[in-house]
Scaffold this motif. Structure first.
Motif, PDB file in Angstrom:
ATOM      1  N   ALA A  24       0.850  -1.191   0.000  1.00  0.00           N
ATOM      2  CA  ALA A  24       0.000   0.000   0.000  1.00  0.00           C
ATOM      3  C   ALA A  24       0.884   1.238   0.000  1.00  0.00           C
ATOM      4  O   ALA A  24       1.977   1.236   0.554  1.00  0.00           O
ATOM      5  CB  ALA A  24      -0.897   0.007   1.244  1.00  0.00           C
ATOM      6  N   GLU A  35      -9.884   2.035   1.869  1.00  0.00           N
ATOM      7  CA  GLU A  35     -10.319   1.320   0.669  1.00  0.00           C
ATOM      8  C   GLU A  35      -9.380   0.166   0.350  1.00  0.00           C
ATOM      9  O   GLU A  35      -9.806  -0.920  -0.056  1.00  0.00           O
ATOM     10  CB  GLU A  35     -10.409   2.292  -0.512  1.00  0.00           C
ATOM     11  CG  GLU A  35     -11.574   3.257  -0.399  1.00  0.00           C
ATOM     12  CD  GLU A  35     -11.507   4.381  -1.410  1.00  0.00           C
ATOM     13  OE1 GLU A  35     -10.389   4.703  -1.863  1.00  0.00           O
ATOM     14  OE2 GLU A  35     -12.568   4.930  -1.741  1.00  0.00           O
ATOM     15  N   ILE A  36      -8.064   0.401   0.508  1.00  0.00           N
ATOM     16  CA  ILE A  36      -7.096  -0.667   0.266  1.00  0.00           C
ATOM     17  C   ILE A  36      -7.309  -1.802   1.269  1.00  0.00           C
ATOM     18  O   ILE A  36      -7.290  -2.987   0.907  1.00  0.00           O
ATOM     19  CB  ILE A  36      -5.662  -0.113   0.353  1.00  0.00           C
ATOM     20  CG1 ILE A  36      -5.392   0.814  -0.831  1.00  0.00           C
ATOM     21  CG2 ILE A  36      -4.643  -1.246   0.396  1.00  0.00           C
ATOM     22  CD1 ILE A  36      -4.064   1.538  -0.754  1.00  0.00           C
ATOM     23  N   ALA A  39     -10.341  -3.764   0.320  1.00  0.00           N
ATOM     24  CA  ALA A  39     -10.092  -4.633  -0.831  1.00  0.00           C
ATOM     25  C   ALA A  39      -9.337  -5.887  -0.402  1.00  0.00           C
ATOM     26  O   ALA A  39      -9.642  -6.999  -0.856  1.00  0.00           O
ATOM     27  CB  ALA A  39      -9.310  -3.870  -1.899  1.00  0.00           C
ATOM     28  N   HIS A  40      -8.346  -5.730   0.481  1.00  0.00           N
ATOM     29  CA  HIS A  40      -7.582  -6.892   0.958  1.00  0.00           C
ATOM     30  C   HIS A  40      -8.478  -7.853   1.728  1.00  0.00           C
ATOM     31  O   HIS A  40      -8.387  -9.078   1.566  1.00  0.00           O
ATOM     32  CB  HIS A  40      -6.423  -6.424   1.835  1.00  0.00           C
ATOM     33  CG  HIS A  40      -5.248  -5.918   1.064  1.00  0.00           C
ATOM     34  ND1 HIS A  40      -3.999  -6.492   1.128  1.00  0.00           N
ATOM     35  CD2 HIS A  40      -5.120  -4.892   0.191  1.00  0.00           C
ATOM     36  CE1 HIS A  40      -3.161  -5.843   0.346  1.00  0.00           C
ATOM     37  NE2 HIS A  40      -3.825  -4.855  -0.239  1.00  0.00           N
ATOM     38  N   LYS A 145     -12.742   2.189  -6.530  1.00  0.00           N
ATOM     39  CA  LYS A 145     -11.358   2.047  -6.085  1.00  0.00           C
ATOM     40  C   LYS A 145     -11.141   0.713  -5.388  1.00  0.00           C
ATOM     41  O   LYS A 145     -10.062   0.122  -5.481  1.00  0.00           O
ATOM     42  CB  LYS A 145     -10.985   3.212  -5.175  1.00  0.00           C
ATOM     43  CG  LYS A 145     -10.922   4.547  -5.906  1.00  0.00           C
ATOM     44  CD  LYS A 145     -10.535   5.684  -4.976  1.00  0.00           C
ATOM     45  CE  LYS A 145     -10.482   7.007  -5.744  1.00  0.00           C
ATOM     46  NZ  LYS A 145     -10.139   8.156  -4.862  1.00  0.00           N
ATOM     47  N   GLU A 149      -8.403  -2.064  -6.581  1.00  0.00           N
ATOM     48  CA  GLU A 149      -7.421  -2.695  -5.693  1.00  0.00           C
ATOM     49  C   GLU A 149      -7.560  -4.206  -5.738  1.00  0.00           C
ATOM     50  O   GLU A 149      -6.559  -4.944  -5.725  1.00  0.00           O
ATOM     51  CB  GLU A 149      -7.604  -2.174  -4.270  1.00  0.00           C
ATOM     52  CG  GLU A 149      -6.450  -2.496  -3.344  1.00  0.00           C
ATOM     53  CD  GLU A 149      -5.154  -1.824  -3.756  1.00  0.00           C
ATOM     54  OE1 GLU A 149      -4.080  -2.375  -3.442  1.00  0.00           O
ATOM     55  OE2 GLU A 149      -5.208  -0.750  -4.418  1.00  0.00           O
ATOM     56  N   LYS A 152      -5.748  -5.583  -8.750  1.00  0.00           N
ATOM     57  CA  LYS A 152      -4.299  -5.698  -8.552  1.00  0.00           C
ATOM     58  C   LYS A 152      -3.963  -6.970  -7.771  1.00  0.00           C
ATOM     59  O   LYS A 152      -3.023  -7.694  -8.110  1.00  0.00           O
ATOM     60  CB  LYS A 152      -3.775  -4.473  -7.801  1.00  0.00           C
ATOM     61  CG  LYS A 152      -3.967  -3.148  -8.523  1.00  0.00           C
ATOM     62  CD  LYS A 152      -3.520  -1.998  -7.626  1.00  0.00           C
ATOM     63  CE  LYS A 152      -3.860  -0.645  -8.218  1.00  0.00           C
ATOM     64  NZ  LYS A 152      -3.496   0.470  -7.308  1.00  0.00           N
TER      65      LYS A 152
END
Length: 410
Positions: A24, A35-36, A39-40, A145, A149, A152
């Motif tokens: 991150a 948000e990251i 997502a994780h 977003k 993520e 990715k």
């Protein structure tokens, strides 16, 4: 956060392995960090559920085209063409259709919301269908977003498998772009066409009624939809430009023009299809489409720099064009093509020569210059009759431009 699990055996298609998520950003804003993190967490949970349902048999397509676009950009119209351009025979996965699939309906009926976790779960489940093994177009993902993520994380999981001998996953982001004015006009046109169709069906009793969207009938709502796309989806897709092969497709023209743009955008794939060793050797040579995409900005920068660094030479070049070259060009305006031979000493300066070409280019002309050296006898030695020559430089300037639309009648 990563998920530990037993890697499935290598089989046709792309096997998966432990996800290796990118770190991150260190200085991310709190909202971005959240948000990251979301997502994780979503990726970990969905991935674990998927492996539990499909132990030892998790295989995904070799090629992914993640397609996005503004309302009215023509995703539904152009998706089959994009698939054919990449030899993809499987039908597209349309995210909005997944939300009406039996699994999504069951969630809704159970009182559950269909959020990012549910959408991602439905998408990964669908991607396991063997018909997508060679390639697939996903219409409408990612849009947020969190979904970016996730993409990715998903890619890095597949890339980790590729490092141990499996096929390298091919992720392509394709963005069909139109301006707000074009988007609104197309949305309203779609609303009018559907309303007229439904009126005929009701009057004749023949045919099926189509869904009339309120957002296709109100210009204000159309603009609101476009703003939502620009503020959320567009920015999300743009953030992937430096990670995956990115296709920015101008979708404003008529269908043949848009399809030509699609073919041109998908014509160059070396960064994904060449081996890392070969691509490393040639990657510093710019791609032609990228070179031309930034040509205008570079031209403007050079012209401004001429005025700052060599104003006298720049003004001399402009005076030469206006007084000696432009009158000849205007005399050949009907043809769209002019050839001029010049011995101007000013053009001996390479900077002045580049200035002349750039000035013409800025005004819409295409200019090429060849330098010819001509040996001219200067004197003769009366004793030996030896001839001494001088070299004359002749600049052959070829100028092309759109010809006149006026044609002589027959």
């Amino acid at each position: 956060m990563s998920v530990a699990y037993q890697s499935p055996p290598a089989r046709p298609g792309v096997p998966v392995s432990d996800p290796v998520p990118p770190p991150a950003p260190r200085a991310a804003a709190p909202s971005a960090d959240l948000e990251i993190k979301d997502a994780h967490l979503i990726f970990s949970a969905v991935w674990a559920d998927l492996l539990e349902r499909h132990p030892g048999d998790v295989r995904f397509p070799n090629e992914f085209i993640w397609l996005g676009g503004a309302p009215g950009a023509g995703k539904g119209t152009n998706t089959p063409f994009i698939a054919r351009a990449r030899d993809i025979t499987a039908p597209p996965i349309v995210i909005s259709d997944l939300l009406t699939a039996p699994q999504a309906v069951a969630l809704k009926n159970a009182g559950q919301m269909v959020g990012d976790r549910e959408v991602i779960g439905l998408l990964l489940e669908e991607l396991l269908d063997p018909r997508y093994r060679d390639g697939v177009v996903i219409d409408g993902f990612p849009r947020t977003k969190v979904q970016v993520e996730f993409l990715k994380l998903f890619y890095h999981a597949m890339l980790g498998a590729g490092a141990r001998g499996a096929h390298k996953p091919m992720f392509r982001i394709a963005l069909l772009f139109v301006t707000e004015e074009v988007s609104v006009a197309r949305q309203l046109k779609r609303g009018r066409v559907i309303r007229e169709h439904n009126a005929q069906v009701r009057e004749s009793g023949i045919g099926e009624l189509l869904e009339e969207r309120v957002t296709d009938l109100d210009p204000g709502l159309c603009r609101k939809r476009y703003k939502g796309f620009k503020d959320t989806t567009f920015d999300a897709l743009q953030s992937l430009r430096q990670i995956f092969h990115f296709h920015f497709i101008d979708a404003e023209g008529d269908l043949p023009e848009v399809q030509r743009n699609i073919v041109r955008e998908f014509a160059y794939q070396s960064s994904l299809e060449l081996s890392p060793e070969v691509f490393a050797l040639i990657q510093n040579i710019p791609i032609a489409t990228e070179l031309s995409r930034h040509a205008r900005q570079e031209l403007v920068r050079r012209l401004e720099q001429y005025e700052r660094d060599a104003p006298d030479v720049f003004r001399g070049v402009v005076a030469l064009i206006e007084s000696k070259l432009l009158p000849i060009v205007q005399a050949h305006a009907m043809s769209g093509h002019t050839q001029i031979n010049s011995e101007e000493a000013l053009l001996d300066d390479p900077v002045a020569l580049r200035m002349m070409i750039d000035v013409f280019s800025e005004r819409g002309f295409h200019v090429t210059v060849d330098l010819h050296r001509v040996e001219i006898p200067a004197r003769v030695d009366p004793q030996t009759w030896e001839i001494t020559c001088r070299t004359k430089k002749v600049f052959r300037i070829e100028i092309r431009y759109p010809p006149s639309d006026i044609r002589r009648g027959h």
